[in-house]
Design a protein around this motif. Structure first.
Motif, PDB file in Angstrom:
ATOM      1  N   TYR A  56      34.907  -0.313  40.176  1.00 26.81           N
ATOM      2  CA  TYR A  56      35.989  -0.125  39.095  1.00 26.81           C
ATOM      3  C   TYR A  56      37.127   0.446  39.504  1.00 26.81           C
ATOM      4  CZ  TYR A  56      37.149   0.988  34.174  1.00 26.81           C
ATOM      5  OH  TYR A  56      37.880   0.933  32.986  1.00 26.81           O
ATOM      6  N   HIS A  57      36.870   1.768  39.988  1.00 30.72           N
ATOM      7  CA  HIS A  57      37.874   2.564  40.255  1.00 30.72           C
ATOM      8  C   HIS A  57      39.064   2.337  41.293  1.00 30.72           C
ATOM      9  CE1 HIS A  57      36.975   5.950  37.625  1.00 30.72           C
ATOM     10  NE2 HIS A  57      35.724   5.921  38.059  1.00 30.72           N
ATOM     11  N   LEU A  58      38.578   1.236  42.013  1.00 32.64           N
ATOM     12  CA  LEU A  58      39.553   0.764  43.115  1.00 32.64           C
ATOM     13  C   LEU A  58      40.103  -0.571  42.781  1.00 32.64           C
ATOM     14  CD1 LEU A  58      37.383   1.079  46.422  1.00 32.64           C
ATOM     15  CD2 LEU A  58      39.439   2.362  45.796  1.00 32.64           C
ATOM     16  N   GLY A  59      39.742  -0.885  41.394  1.00 26.68           N
ATOM     17  CA  GLY A  59      40.258  -2.066  40.778  1.00 26.68           C
ATOM     18  C   GLY A  59      40.038  -3.577  41.074  1.00 26.68           C
ATOM     19  N   GLU A  60      38.915  -3.382  41.719  1.00 25.48           N
ATOM     20  CA  GLU A  60      38.076  -4.758  42.224  1.00 25.48           C
ATOM     21  C   GLU A  60      37.581  -5.565  40.913  1.00 25.48           C
ATOM     22  OE1 GLU A  60      35.190  -3.441  45.291  1.00 25.48           O
ATOM     23  OE2 GLU A  60      37.247  -2.804  46.678  1.00 25.48           O
ATOM     24  N   ILE A  61      37.237  -4.811  39.915  1.00 28.28           N
ATOM     25  CA  ILE A  61      36.716  -5.699  38.732  1.00 28.28           C
ATOM     26  C   ILE A  61      37.389  -5.050  37.428  1.00 28.28           C
ATOM     27  CG2 ILE A  61      34.418  -5.948  39.771  1.00 28.28           C
ATOM     28  CD1 ILE A  61      33.248  -3.494  38.459  1.00 28.28           C
ATOM     29  N   SER A  62      37.167  -5.696  36.452  1.00 29.35           N
ATOM     30  CA  SER A  62      37.979  -5.275  35.392  1.00 29.35           C
ATOM     31  C   SER A  62      37.030  -4.355  34.534  1.00 29.35           C
ATOM     32  CB  SER A  62      38.425  -6.579  34.564  1.00 29.35           C
ATOM     33  OG  SER A  62      36.979  -7.299  33.875  1.00 29.35           O
ATOM     34  N   ALA A  63      37.647  -3.789  33.476  1.00 32.23           N
ATOM     35  CA  ALA A  63      36.839  -3.015  32.574  1.00 32.23           C
ATOM     36  C   ALA A  63      35.708  -3.774  32.067  1.00 32.23           C
ATOM     37  CB  ALA A  63      37.735  -2.233  31.370  1.00 32.23           C
ATOM     38  N   GLU A  64      36.085  -4.929  31.695  1.00 31.73           N
ATOM     39  CA  GLU A  64      34.823  -5.963  30.829  1.00 31.73           C
ATOM     40  C   GLU A  64      33.783  -6.081  31.936  1.00 31.73           C
ATOM     41  OE1 GLU A  64      34.740 -10.366  28.957  1.00 31.73           O
ATOM     42  OE2 GLU A  64      36.428  -9.081  28.618  1.00 31.73           O
ATOM     43  N   VAL A  65      33.981  -6.439  33.250  1.00 25.25           N
ATOM     44  CA  VAL A  65      33.168  -6.699  34.260  1.00 25.25           C
ATOM     45  C   VAL A  65      32.143  -5.433  34.353  1.00 25.25           C
ATOM     46  CG1 VAL A  65      32.502  -7.263  36.625  1.00 25.25           C
ATOM     47  CG2 VAL A  65      34.200  -8.466  34.932  1.00 25.25           C
ATOM     48  N   PHE A  66      32.967  -4.494  34.573  1.00 31.11           N
ATOM     49  CA  PHE A  66      32.222  -3.163  34.533  1.00 31.11           C
ATOM     50  C   PHE A  66      31.296  -2.670  33.574  1.00 31.11           C
ATOM     51  CE2 PHE A  66      32.392   1.574  33.609  1.00 31.11           C
ATOM     52  CZ  PHE A  66      31.586   1.856  34.605  1.00 31.11           C
ATOM     53  N   PHE A  67      31.796  -3.069  32.250  1.00 25.78           N
ATOM     54  CA  PHE A  67      30.740  -2.658  31.193  1.00 25.78           C
ATOM     55  C   PHE A  67      29.518  -3.475  31.180  1.00 25.78           C
ATOM     56  CE2 PHE A  67      34.808  -0.920  29.218  1.00 25.78           C
ATOM     57  CZ  PHE A  67      34.634   0.441  29.540  1.00 25.78           C
ATOM     58  N   THR A  68      29.864  -4.755  31.296  1.00 26.24           N
ATOM     59  CA  THR A  68      28.847  -5.535  31.436  1.00 26.24           C
ATOM     60  C   THR A  68      27.513  -5.361  32.740  1.00 26.24           C
ATOM     61  OG1 THR A  68      30.437  -7.530  30.822  1.00 26.24           O
ATOM     62  CG2 THR A  68      28.455  -8.175  31.801  1.00 26.24           C
ATOM     63  N   ARG A  69      28.165  -5.235  33.761  1.00 28.04           N
ATOM     64  CA  ARG A  69      27.726  -4.748  34.886  1.00 28.04           C
ATOM     65  C   ARG A  69      26.846  -3.561  34.488  1.00 28.04           C
ATOM     66  NH1 ARG A  69      30.776  -6.359  40.029  1.00 28.04           N
ATOM     67  NH2 ARG A  69      30.881  -8.601  39.866  1.00 28.04           N
ATOM     68  N   TYR A  70      27.293  -2.429  33.878  1.00 31.39           N
ATOM     69  CA  TYR A  70      26.793  -1.239  33.575  1.00 31.39           C
ATOM     70  C   TYR A  70      25.328  -1.425  32.620  1.00 31.39           C
ATOM     71  CZ  TYR A  70      26.023   3.344  32.228  1.00 31.39           C
ATOM     72  OH  TYR A  70      25.508   4.872  31.820  1.00 31.39           O
ATOM     73  N   ARG A  71      25.873  -2.263  31.527  1.00 34.28           N
ATOM     74  CA  ARG A  71      24.779  -2.596  30.813  1.00 34.28           C
ATOM     75  C   ARG A  71      23.374  -3.462  31.550  1.00 34.28           C
ATOM     76  NH1 ARG A  71      29.118  -4.289  27.549  1.00 34.28           N
ATOM     77  NH2 ARG A  71      29.278  -3.029  25.621  1.00 34.28           N
ATOM     78  N   GLY A  72      23.932  -4.230  32.350  1.00 35.36           N
ATOM     79  CA  GLY A  72      22.967  -4.709  33.031  1.00 35.36           C
ATOM     80  C   GLY A  72      21.977  -3.575  34.009  1.00 35.36           C
ATOM     81  N   GLU A  73      22.680  -2.526  34.450  1.00 30.88           N
ATOM     82  CA  GLU A  73      21.803  -1.404  35.313  1.00 30.88           C
ATOM     83  C   GLU A  73      21.135  -0.873  34.437  1.00 30.88           C
ATOM     84  OE1 GLU A  73      25.268  -0.537  38.695  1.00 30.88           O
ATOM     85  OE2 GLU A  73      24.793   1.240  37.129  1.00 30.88           O
ATOM     86  N   LEU A  74      21.596  -0.587  33.094  1.00 32.35           N
ATOM     87  CA  LEU A  74      20.587   0.387  32.045  1.00 32.35           C
ATOM     88  C   LEU A  74      19.446  -0.589  31.637  1.00 32.35           C
ATOM     89  CD1 LEU A  74      23.521   1.988  29.959  1.00 32.35           C
ATOM     90  CD2 LEU A  74      22.031   3.002  31.785  1.00 32.35           C
ATOM     91  N   ARG A  75      19.868  -1.878  31.531  1.00 31.04           N
ATOM     92  CA  ARG A  75      18.599  -2.626  31.250  1.00 31.04           C
ATOM     93  C   ARG A  75      17.505  -2.996  32.219  1.00 31.04           C
ATOM     94  NH1 ARG A  75      22.059  -6.135  28.785  1.00 31.04           N
ATOM     95  NH2 ARG A  75      22.511  -7.194  30.822  1.00 31.04           N
ATOM     96  N   GLU A  76      17.901  -2.954  33.558  1.00 27.86           N
ATOM     97  CA  GLU A  76      17.146  -3.089  34.502  1.00 27.86           C
ATOM     98  C   GLU A  76      15.992  -1.676  34.897  1.00 27.86           C
ATOM     99  OE1 GLU A  76      19.393  -4.177  37.875  1.00 27.86           O
ATOM    100  OE2 GLU A  76      19.886  -6.151  37.173  1.00 27.86           O
TER     101      GLU A  76
END
Length: 141
Positions: A56-76
């Protein structure tokens, strides 16, 4: 039941109303000594993974993708929310971060996940654990 979870920058002044002050960043904030922060805990397990944060900080993924993946990490790993849920049940929980934009950081998603887990636990507790006993209502024959 209602829960009081607030977000605050680590650089903001400490107040009595903060309740449990939990730093939920993976990295220690620059220029801050532990003694000066009045932390209840520094809990890294609920923050985004190093790989996700780096992308996210390197700009490789968008904020939307970051938030979606972070939600997935919390779910897992829902067990990572348990210590934060304990603090939220005892009173105000202040989630601290060094991020400049708290609403654009991981804190709102973490707060939402904590509240969702608390409400799910409350709903499960409201149901009887076992069927009621009617032995005193049975007439002997």
């Amino acid at each position: 039941m209602t829960y009081d979870i607030v977000f605050k920058r680590i650089y903001q002044p400490i107040t009595i109303e903060d309740g449990a002050r939990i730093l939920v960043d993976r990295l220690w904030p620059r220029g801050k000594r532990r003694e000066s922060l009045a932390l209840t805990d520094w809990y890294r397990d609920a923050s985004p993974s190093p790989a996700l944060r780096r992308q996210y900080h390197l700009g490789e993924i968008s904020a939307e993708v970051f938030f979606t993946r972070y939600r997935g990490e919390l779910r897992e790993a829902p067990e990572n929310l348990i210590p934060l849920m304990r603090h939220a049940r005892q009173g105000r929980l202040t989630l601290l971060s060094a991020a400049r934009d708290l609403e654009g950081s991981h804190l709102p998603i973490l707060g939402e996940a904590i509240l969702q887990a608390l409400y799910q636990e409350d709903a499960a507790d409201s149901e009887p654990a076992s069927p009621p006993c009617f032995v005193d209502q049975v007439k002997p024959e």
